[in-house]
Design a protein around this motif. Structure first.
Motif, short mmCIF file in Angstrom:
data_model
loop_
_atom_site.label_atom_id
_atom_site.label_comp_id
_atom_site.label_asym_id
_atom_site.label_seq_id
_atom_site.Cartn_x
_atom_site.Cartn_y
_atom_site.Cartn_z
N PRO A 56 -16.48 -11.27 -14.24
CA PRO A 56 -16.89 -9.94 -13.77
C PRO A 56 -17.69 -9.98 -12.47
N LEU A 57 -18.44 -11.07 -12.25
CA LEU A 57 -19.19 -11.21 -10.99
C LEU A 57 -18.22 -11.36 -9.82
N LYS A 58 -17.17 -12.14 -10.05
CA LYS A 58 -16.13 -12.30 -9.02
C LYS A 58 -15.46 -10.96 -8.72
N ASP A 59 -15.14 -10.23 -9.76
CA ASP A 59 -14.46 -8.95 -9.56
C ASP A 59 -15.38 -7.92 -8.92
N ALA A 60 -16.66 -7.98 -9.26
CA ALA A 60 -17.62 -7.07 -8.62
C ALA A 60 -17.75 -7.39 -7.13
N ARG A 78 -10.75 -4.63 -14.60
CA ARG A 78 -10.94 -6.05 -14.93
C ARG A 78 -12.36 -6.32 -15.41
N ILE A 79 -13.32 -5.65 -14.81
CA ILE A 79 -14.70 -5.80 -15.24
C ILE A 79 -14.88 -5.24 -16.64
N LEU A 80 -14.28 -4.09 -16.88
CA LEU A 80 -14.37 -3.47 -18.21
C LEU A 80 -13.68 -4.34 -19.26
N ASP A 81 -12.59 -5.00 -18.87
CA ASP A 81 -11.90 -5.89 -19.82
C ASP A 81 -12.84 -6.98 -20.33
N HIS A 82 -13.68 -7.50 -19.46
CA HIS A 82 -14.55 -8.62 -19.85
C HIS A 82 -15.90 -8.15 -20.38
N THR A 179 -1.68 -9.42 -22.63
CA THR A 179 -1.34 -8.12 -22.06
C THR A 179 -2.09 -7.87 -20.76
N GLU A 180 -3.38 -8.15 -20.77
CA GLU A 180 -4.21 -7.86 -19.60
C GLU A 180 -3.78 -8.68 -18.38
N ARG A 182 -0.85 -9.96 -17.63
CA ARG A 182 0.42 -9.49 -17.07
C ARG A 182 0.21 -8.23 -16.23
N ARG A 183 -0.63 -7.34 -16.71
CA ARG A 183 -0.94 -6.12 -15.94
C ARG A 183 -1.65 -6.48 -14.64
N ASP A 184 -2.63 -7.38 -14.73
CA ASP A 184 -3.41 -7.77 -13.55
C ASP A 184 -2.54 -8.46 -12.51
N VAL A 185 -1.62 -9.28 -12.97
CA VAL A 185 -0.72 -10.00 -12.06
C VAL A 185 0.10 -9.03 -11.23
N GLU A 186 0.62 -8.01 -11.87
CA GLU A 186 1.47 -7.05 -11.17
C GLU A 186 0.72 -6.42 -10.00
N HIS A 187 -0.54 -6.08 -10.22
CA HIS A 187 -1.33 -5.46 -9.16
C HIS A 187 -1.72 -6.47 -8.10
N GLY A 188 -2.28 -7.61 -8.52
CA GLY A 188 -2.73 -8.63 -7.57
C GLY A 188 -1.61 -9.20 -6.73
N LEU A 189 -0.47 -9.39 -7.36
CA LEU A 189 0.68 -9.93 -6.63
C LEU A 189 1.17 -8.92 -5.60
N GLY A 190 1.20 -7.66 -5.98
CA GLY A 190 1.63 -6.63 -5.04
C GLY A 190 0.75 -6.57 -3.81
N VAL A 191 -0.57 -6.63 -4.02
CA VAL A 191 -1.51 -6.61 -2.90
C VAL A 191 -1.29 -7.82 -2.00
N THR A 192 -1.13 -8.98 -2.61
CA THR A 192 -0.95 -10.22 -1.84
C THR A 192 0.34 -10.20 -1.03
N LEU A 193 1.41 -9.77 -1.64
CA LEU A 193 2.69 -9.71 -0.93
C LEU A 193 2.64 -8.72 0.23
N ASP A 194 1.96 -7.59 0.01
CA ASP A 194 1.86 -6.58 1.06
C ASP A 194 1.03 -7.08 2.24
N TYR A 195 -0.09 -7.71 1.95
CA TYR A 195 -1.04 -8.06 3.00
C TYR A 195 -0.68 -9.35 3.73
N PHE A 196 -0.20 -10.34 2.99
CA PHE A 196 0.00 -11.67 3.58
C PHE A 196 1.43 -11.93 4.06
N SER A 197 2.33 -10.96 3.92
CA SER A 197 3.73 -11.19 4.28
C SER A 197 4.03 -10.95 5.76
#
Length: 244
Positions: A56-60, A78-82, A179-180, A182-197
């Motif tokens: 949660p410190l990393k996510d904050a 993600r913070i709420l998950d933990h 479950t968490e 897989r959901r997180d990956v979809e978002h994080g991967l999308g951001v990474t592909l958009d920004y770093f491509s």
């Protein structure tokens, strides 16, 4: 100028980094094969708790560096998950329950007295990365979640037979993360592909960032294996001896 990889090629290269995931570390291989002693598995739970409470410190840190409201609204879950939300327990409490399931007390787990210096150093390096780098770089570093569902499923499937002394109610953390993550990956991967491509250079930067996080996880496993190497079933001194 070298042409950037296509979006699909870039994603494929990110996923291939999974060959260096800590699931292949000798300590985790031993865990999967049922070769760890009770004390060694307890050592792993004790040490990994430091990583769990740092997530949660990393996510904050990512949220504090991110000016984009839409990203923050998705990332904050993600913070709420933990940490948990309202009366609902989160992943940190689930990890404490895992500690109970392997024969530890709440105090054993939460005191942090048994955390290896190497684990502290590696986890702190990751937190500092998230604080100091751009939010996009920190999001990219989280993509080790691409490979996490496999390791969670391994534990759910193998522990009841390999370690029958573990109370299966303690496996809730891994079931939640299936479950968490897989959901997180979809978002994080999308951001990474958009920004770093945009360029080959930024794509290669993303691969280096992901490798950094893989290295962090590998060093954590190294440190736990070293710290627990002298633990014997009949000798619980390690669990009593604080590491300052």
């Amino acid at each position: 100028m070298t042409k950037p990889w296509t979006r699909d090629e870039f994603e494929d290269r990110l996923r291939k980094k999974g060959k260096g995931y800590h699931i292949y570390h000798p300590f985790h291989v031993m865990m999967y094969e049922g070769k760890l002693s009770k004390e060694q598995l307890q050592s792993w739970v004790l040490n990994r708790f430091y990583y769990q409470i740092s997530i949660p410190l990393k996510d904050a840190a990512i949220l504090s560096n991110c000016p984009v409201k839409e990203i923050r609204k998705e990332w904050i879950v993600r913070i709420l998950d933990h940490d948990g939300e309202g009366d609902a327990d989160g992943g940190i409490e689930a990890w404490i329950n895992l500690g109970r399931a392997v024969g530890l007390t709440r105090e054993d787990v939460t005191s942090l007295k048994h955390v290896s210096p190497g684990v502290k150093f590696a986890v702190d390096a990751y937190i500092n990365f998230a604080k100091q780098k751009s939010w996009q770089e920190s999001v990219c570093s989280s993509l080790t979640e691409l490979f996490a569902p496999h390791i969670h499923q391994q534990r759910i499937s193998s522990w009841p037979s390999m370690y029958p002394w573990i109370d299966e109610s303690g496996l809730t953390y891994f079931k939640k993360r299936l479950t968490e993550a897989r959901r997180d990956v979809e978002h994080g991967l999308g951001v990474t592909l958009d920004y770093f491509s945009k360029t080959r250079e930024t794509q290669e930067q993303a691969l280096e960032i992901l490798q950094f996080k893989l290295n962090v996880l590998w060093v954590i496993a190294d440190s736990i294996m070293l710290a627990s190497s002298n633990i014997k079933v009949e000798d619980r001194d390690y669990l009593r001896q604080p590491i300052n």
